[in-house]
Each structure stands twice: as C-alpha cells, then as structure tokens.
Design a protein around this motif. Structure first.
Motif, PDB file in Angstrom:
ATOM      1  N   VAL A  69       0.837  -1.203   0.000  1.00 21.81           N
ATOM      2  CA  VAL A  69       0.000   0.000   0.000  1.00 21.81           C
ATOM      3  C   VAL A  69       0.870   1.250   0.000  1.00 21.81           C
ATOM      4  N   TYR A  70       1.899   1.275   0.843  1.00 22.36           N
ATOM      5  CA  TYR A  70       2.760   2.449   0.901  1.00 22.36           C
ATOM      6  C   TYR A  70       3.543   2.644  -0.401  1.00 22.36           C
ATOM      7  N   GLU A  71       3.929   1.556  -1.028  1.00 24.85           N
ATOM      8  CA  GLU A  71       4.636   1.680  -2.304  1.00 24.85           C
ATOM      9  C   GLU A  71       3.729   2.300  -3.355  1.00 24.85           C
ATOM     10  N   GLN A  72       2.442   1.893  -3.364  1.00 30.60           N
ATOM     11  CA  GLN A  72       1.508   2.495  -4.318  1.00 30.60           C
ATOM     12  C   GLN A  72       1.303   3.975  -4.006  1.00 30.60           C
ATOM     13  N   ARG A  73       1.250   4.302  -2.737  1.00 31.26           N
ATOM     14  CA  ARG A  73       1.090   5.701  -2.349  1.00 31.26           C
ATOM     15  C   ARG A  73       2.265   6.534  -2.834  1.00 31.26           C
ATOM     16  N   GLU A  74       3.465   6.045  -2.638  1.00 29.31           N
ATOM     17  CA  GLU A  74       4.659   6.777  -3.093  1.00 29.31           C
ATOM     18  C   GLU A  74       4.657   6.919  -4.611  1.00 29.31           C
ATOM     19  N   ARG A  75       4.293   5.861  -5.298  1.00 31.58           N
ATOM     20  CA  ARG A  75       4.355   5.863  -6.765  1.00 31.58           C
ATOM     21  C   ARG A  75       3.300   6.755  -7.393  1.00 31.58           C
ATOM     22  N   THR A  76       2.080   6.735  -6.830  1.00 31.68           N
ATOM     23  CA  THR A  76       0.984   7.490  -7.423  1.00 31.68           C
ATOM     24  C   THR A  76       0.894   8.918  -6.902  1.00 31.68           C
ATOM     25  N   GLY A  77       1.478   9.160  -5.726  1.00 34.34           N
ATOM     26  CA  GLY A  77       1.359  10.477  -5.121  1.00 34.34           C
ATOM     27  C   GLY A  77       0.002  10.744  -4.506  1.00 34.34           C
ATOM     28  N   GLN A  78      -0.835   9.716  -4.411  1.00 41.53           N
ATOM     29  CA  GLN A  78      -2.169   9.858  -3.846  1.00 41.53           C
ATOM     30  C   GLN A  78      -2.164   9.445  -2.371  1.00 41.53           C
TER      31      GLN A  78
END
Length: 404
Positions: A172-181
C-alpha cells in the motif's frame, strides 16, 4: 518503503488545511455483492447516505469495482425480493439483468465510476475507493483494508503472519509513493480466526491504524479467557510502538457490514461502528491528513462535542443525550514500579482517571507515556455486536511531550 515521504506528505497536507473544520461521519469497512456482501452497492450507499454518513469506503475482498461482473442472484426469498426492490428503485434503464433457461437471474453490477454519480455530492457525500486485502498464513485469515487505493493490491503472502502483514503494508505504501495519492492501510479484526497476535503487530513498520471495534459477529472484539481483547491489545501495542520510537497507533470502529436484508445480533449489519473525522473538507486528502494526525475518534453511538489537546492535557466533552449518563475513562501506561531495573521500568496499561459526567480532562504526568479516553454511556446499543453492549467512543492516544 519510504515512510519519511509519507510523514512529509502528511505535514504538508496538514499545513495546507484551512483553520475551519467540522466533524465528518464515515465507515471504512463495507462489503457488497462485489464480494461476499448480500446487497447491491447502490442499495448499500443509499442506506448510509440517508442515515447521515458523509463518506463510505466500499472495501470488497481482493477486488475493485472496476470491471464487468455478473452476479447470479441466489434463490433465497430475501435475495429475490431484494432484486425486485432494486429493480423497482432504479428501473429498467439502470439495471442490466438477464434470466437463463432455468429461471436464474443474473445482474451486471455497476462499477464505482458508474454508481458514484448517483450518490456523490460535493461537501455532502463521498465514496472512497478501497479494498480489503485478504491474505492468510497457515490457514489463519490475515486481512487489512487499503483506503483510497488507486489500483488493486494483490495479496503478497509471506512466511509468517507478521511477514504477511508487513508485505501488504509495504504494498500500500509503495503504491502511495508511486501514485502520489494519499492512502493508508488499516489492520482488520486481529482476533478473527484468532489469527493476529500482539507479537505479530509489535514488529511491524509503518502500521498506524487498526480496528479497535469491528461489528462483525465473529471477530472476538473482547477476546476470551486466553486471548486479549482489542483495547488491551491497543495499549500493549502503544507501549511497544512508542518505546521503539514509532508513531502512535490509532483505533477505528467499523461495521465490516455484509448483511443488509435482515437485522439482528449474529449478522454483520451496517450502523454498528464508525469514525468521526475532524477535517477541513470532505475529500480523501483532507480526511486522511486529519486521521494521520489523530484528529478523529471511533464510536458505536456516543458522539463528542469536542476533543482537544493543549499542553499535555486531553479534554473530552460529550454531545449528551437526554436521560443518558456517561463515564469518561482515561487510559494510559506507567512503569510498574520505582527504580532503575528493567522490571521497574516496564510499563503496563492503567486506568488513570474516571469521571462520571459529560466533560473531563487529564493532564499527562512525567510517569505517563500516553493517554487516551474511553467514553461509555448508559444507552444500550441498538442492534449490537453482542447483546447488552453499551454505546461507547474512543479517542486517539495523546503522547506526552517534553516540557520546554
């Protein structure tokens, strides 16, 4: 995983918030026909919106409502009647269904992008995209929700319960970092299947939220003779997290709703537990920024007029109801004894103060690690998790700050 980036985002988002805030009511754990719920998303969202909720996260198991999916309606009379109600409410132009040669009805479920247009209103009602990442280890269910997730998170597995949790947190945190959301995970119902122990959660990195209350009848909120309940788990984790230099762990109340056609103890109904978030606006960015700084409380019915912290003092004021009495408890952790030995320095959960009334404060002493409030009413909860449950609220922990 770059936790520092997440903290920076939170600080920036917090500084950008307007000073004017209000309380928003929401539920972050809801199931529909997209997985193992027993109702259509539109009917569920209508239930929550018409009962005063401001935001809802539909969190079906390992799926996002973003593809073509046909749901065969079970033959149970409740389910068949619900289909007729759904068709009558939304009409032939909206409901896409078919009947096979055996008379079985299948409905093409609407996607999030389709049904959100029926319900979302700026500053009035928000649907947050979410997923219950449903994983496991050695037959134990290991679940967590991803709130405001942008893409499906596939369960990552692992070689232990703790590793499964950490791998999915990281995803989840990796997706947050990647998407900026902005998005966050929260660990669901640790005692479901007696799967997740305190020792599993103590070693985690990046865990900020868990369910102190879950409305599903099989999650053992209160533990049993050999396994601790959620509140004692919370305090044990707070001690460990804070002593390890981690941010405090925050507690949510959720419905984990699955059953909408019949209401009784023993079913997983909506309306049992929710959160109240004090935010500047009704948006994922604002709500998540407020939650990550602990500006929310969890409840099964007790509403608070105010929760504030000033100079190590936590003050709670209840929005009282007629003919209802309240007990405000302040819980924290203190060393077991005096001296310098490891045993003396070890901390245990303790009831710091108890007040009968609608307003109370507690000021942290140098011996206190943190304080959180639990507010219990004399009002029996309607359609409770367990018979006899009283309406209750939980504030987030306040950590003692060194005097300047």
């Amino acid at each position: 995983m770059r936790i520092s980036g997440i903290i920076l985002f939170t600080l920036l988002a917090t500084s950008a918030l307007a000073q004017q805030t209000r309380w928003y009511k929401g539920n972050t754990h809801t199931h529909s026909y997209w997985s193992d719920g027993d109702d259509f998303p539109e009917m569920i969202l209508d239930w929550y919106k018409t009962r005063g909720y401001d935001f809802i996260a539909l969190s079906d198991h390992n799926v996002l409502a973003d593809k073509e999916y046909w749901k065969q309606i079970p033959t149970h009379p409740f389910r068949q009647r619900r289909f007729r109600e759904y068709l009558g409410k939304y009409g032939e132009q909206w409901v896409n269904y078919r009947t096979d040669s055996a008379g079985r009805i299948s409905v093409k479920l609407k996607t999030l992008d389709e049904f959100r247009q029926l319900f979302e209103e700026k500053d009035k009602f928000l649907i947050i995209k979410a997923e219950e990442i449903t994983d496991g280890y050695a037959g134990k269910p290991v679940h967590m929700n991803a709130i405001n997730v942008q893409e499906l998170v596939k369960p990552r597995g692992g070689n232990s319960v703790a590793e499964v949790l950490q791998n999915n947190l990281d995803a989840v945190y990796e997706q947050r970092e990647r998407t900026g959301q902005p998005m966050f995970p929260h660990i669901n119902h640790p005692n479901f299947g007696w799967a997740i122990k305190a020792e599993d959660m103590m070693q985690l990195r990046g865990e900020r939220f868990f369910e102190v209350y879950n409305g599903h009848p099989h999650v053992h909120n209160y533990g049993d003779s050999v396994t601790i309940g959620m509140e004692e788990l919370w305090d044990r984790l707070l001690v460990r997290y804070l002593e390890d230099g981690k941010p405090p762990l925050y507690g949510l109340a959720t419905d984990d709703s699955h059953n909408y056609l019949e209401y009784k103890v023993g079913l997983s109904n909506p309306g049992r537990g929710w959160i109240m978030v004090r935010a500047a606006q009704l948006s994922p960015d604002s709500l998540i920024a407020a939650m990550e700084k602990g500006d929310f409380y969890a409840t099964t019915g007790v509403l608070l007029k105010d929760v504030r912290t000033r100079k190590n003092t936590l003050t709670v004021e209840v929005a009282s109801e007629a003919r209802t009495r309240y007990t405000i408890q302040f819980w924290g952790a203190r060393p077991l004894g005096a001296g310098t030995s490891a045993q003396a320095r070890a901390r245990e959960r303790v009831l710091l103060k108890e007040v009968r009334g609608t307003r109370a404060s507690y000021t942290l002493t140098p011996r206190d690690l943190y304080v959180r409030a639990r507010i219990i009413s004399t009002q029996v909860q309607e359609n409770p998790f367990q018979e006899g449950d009283l309406e209750t609220a939980w504030t987030q922990p306040v950590v003692r700050q060194a005097e300047r």
